[in-house]
Design a protein around this motif. Structure first.
Motif: not given
Length: 480
Positions: A37-43, A116-122, A192-196
């Motif tokens: 499996s893999f997840e998305r974090d922005g780009g 828009d390739m913004e990643g996951c927020p910290e 949409p650009t951050c799986t979780s």
């Protein structure tokens, strides 16, 4: 002789049984494949499956083309950078073969690359008395995040409280209604650009009442007494005393979590100012005091009020010491008088609303004259009213997405539309369902369907930006 034949047959049967068992064991071992499996974090796409640290090699494929090999011997990073990809939709897979999985295994997702390739927020929060306060970069622009609370005292229940610009939340979670115990409290987010994304802490609620008292500090700045309060918004429960004399609420100025008292009009002398708080949840009470000295210099000569205001969006809030004692002051925009604030008027609200102004830059001033300040004084600043950001409502559509592990229907674009609370309705063949996802922007079909076949999936919602949204699609559910 007959017994010998029977014995031979029994031996042959046992040999067949053992052989069958061995073949069965060998067959089972060949299907022992890792669950990729893999997840998305922005780009970036990040591989994150359970056996990743013991898998020697796996590979990334984009539209069936090998683009990267991850090898334990090469200090691999387990990521695929898609930030430079052209806009479009890509089928991205990770694949692996092992001695126990000679036929190979793969995990694939449809990935949309856009501007828009913004990643996951910290995500992060801090505790302030009876409140947890979200505190992380990008908080003011994050469209969705939520508080998630679980613990033994809740049993199987999980508390979810939505926040973000889509939900017009206050970025706080109150602990006041939780029973004594230890809870796992998390901030969660998806887009949409951050799986979780997730941030969790163990929070303990004590039964001694100490945590129910707000934090209070009092300080003096010249003739101004400043009380900083956190952990409650009920400022009416705070009692102010000057030399043991209770003050009226109108003598105080409240702005955010700060309450101020102006002693400028008091006679010269020494004053002890105390602030006290008591409530059912804080039976022991709290108190803070400070001494202040008022001198002759504070009341003589050309003593002009120190005007100021703060800007919150298109609202300007007058905020300066002595505001409740100043009879009149005025608002000017680009040199034109637009509003007069008078203590004699019931309409005085100490604010100026610029929401009806066209986009642009305006010079906003407040001005005042008093007997002690006959030449007048003013405070000005440039205020920018930004251009409204257009929303492309045409991007809304329902999409059926299938991976090797699940099937989804996604309402594309709705995260941008400002959905109205409780307006979202999902239906399968005319029957309304409740989405199991946090946002409700997509549904996981296996959570609602048990048999493969064709189904009509419909989505309805009301949006502040795009009005009524409605679309139906037919999907061929495979039961993956």
């Amino acid at each position: 002789m007959k017994n010998l034949k029977i014995l031979s047959l029994l031996m042959l049967g046992l040999m067949l049984v053992f052989t069958a068992c061995e073949e069965s064991d060998d067959s089972d071992s060949t299907t022992d494949c890792p669950e990729l499996s893999f997840e998305r974090d922005g780009g970036k796409l990040i591989a994150n499956f359970e056996e990743i640290n013991s898998l020697d090699v796996y590979e990334w494929f984009v539209n069936d083309e090998l683009v990267e090999t991850e090898n334990l011997e090469n200090q691999r990073d387990n990521t695929l950078d898609i930030s430079e990809y052209n806009p479009g939709t890509y089928t991205i897979c990770i694949k692996a073969e092992t001695p126990d999985c000679p036929a190979g295994v793969e995990f694939c997702k449809e990935i949309v690359v856009g501007e828009d390739m913004e990643g996951c927020p910290e995500l992060k929060f801090t505790r302030d008395g009876d409140y947890l306060i979200a505190d992380f970069e990008g908080l003011d622009t994050l469209e969705f995040y939520a508080w998630q609370v679980s613990g033994e005292t809740l049993g199987n229940e999980t508390i979810i409280e939505n926040e973000g610009t889509d939900n017009q939340g206050d970025n706080k979670f109150s602990l006041a209604n939780l029973e004594e115990g230890t809870y796992t409290i998390c901030l969660i987010s998806e887009s949409p650009t951050c799986t979780s994304a997730e941030y969790c802490e163990e929070i303990t609620i004590d039964g001694d009442g100490q945590d129910s008292c707000p934090d209070l500090s009092v300080s003096s700045e010249g003739n101004i007494i400043v009380a900083t309060i956190s952990g409650t918004d009920d400022f009416d429960l705070f009692k102010w005393y000057v030399n043991n004399q209770l003050l009226a609420a109108e003598d105080l100025q409240v702005q955010g979590n700060t309450v101020t008292l102006d002693l400028s009009n008091y006679n010269p002398g020494s004053y002890e100012v105390c602030v006290k708080f008591n409530s059912n949840d804080c039976s022991q009470g709290i108190e803070a005091c400070v001494s202040a000295q008022v001198t002759d210099d504070n009341n003589g000569g050309d003593d002009c009020p120190d005007l100021s205001f703060i800007e919150e969006g298109t609202l300007m809030f007058a905020n300066f010491p002595g505001i409740n004692q100043l009879d009149v002051y005025e608002w000017f925009v680009d040199g034109v008088l637009v509003e007069t604030e008078s203590l004699q008027s019931q309409d005085r609200d100490n604010k100026l609303d610029l929401s009806s102004y066209n986009p642009g830059t305006y010079t906003v001033c407040i001005k005042a004259e008093t007997n002690e300040c006959p030449n007048g004084t003013e405070f000005c600043r440039d205020v920018v009213i930004p251009e409204p950001q257009p929303v492309d409502c045409s991007v809304f559509k329902l999409e059926y997405i299938a991976t090797n592990g699940a099937e989804f229907v996604n309402a594309n674009g709705v995260i941008l539309f400002g959905l109205e609370d409780n307006s979202v309705v999902w239906e399968i063949d005319g029957t309304q369902i409740n989405p199991t996802t946090t946002t409700g922007h997509f549904i996981i079909l296996k959570n609602h369907l048990s048999q493969a076949g064709k189904y009509e999936i419909c989505y309805k919602a009301e949006s502040t930006e795009c009005g009524a949204l409605q679309e139906c699609i037919e999907v061929d559910f495979q039961g993956l």
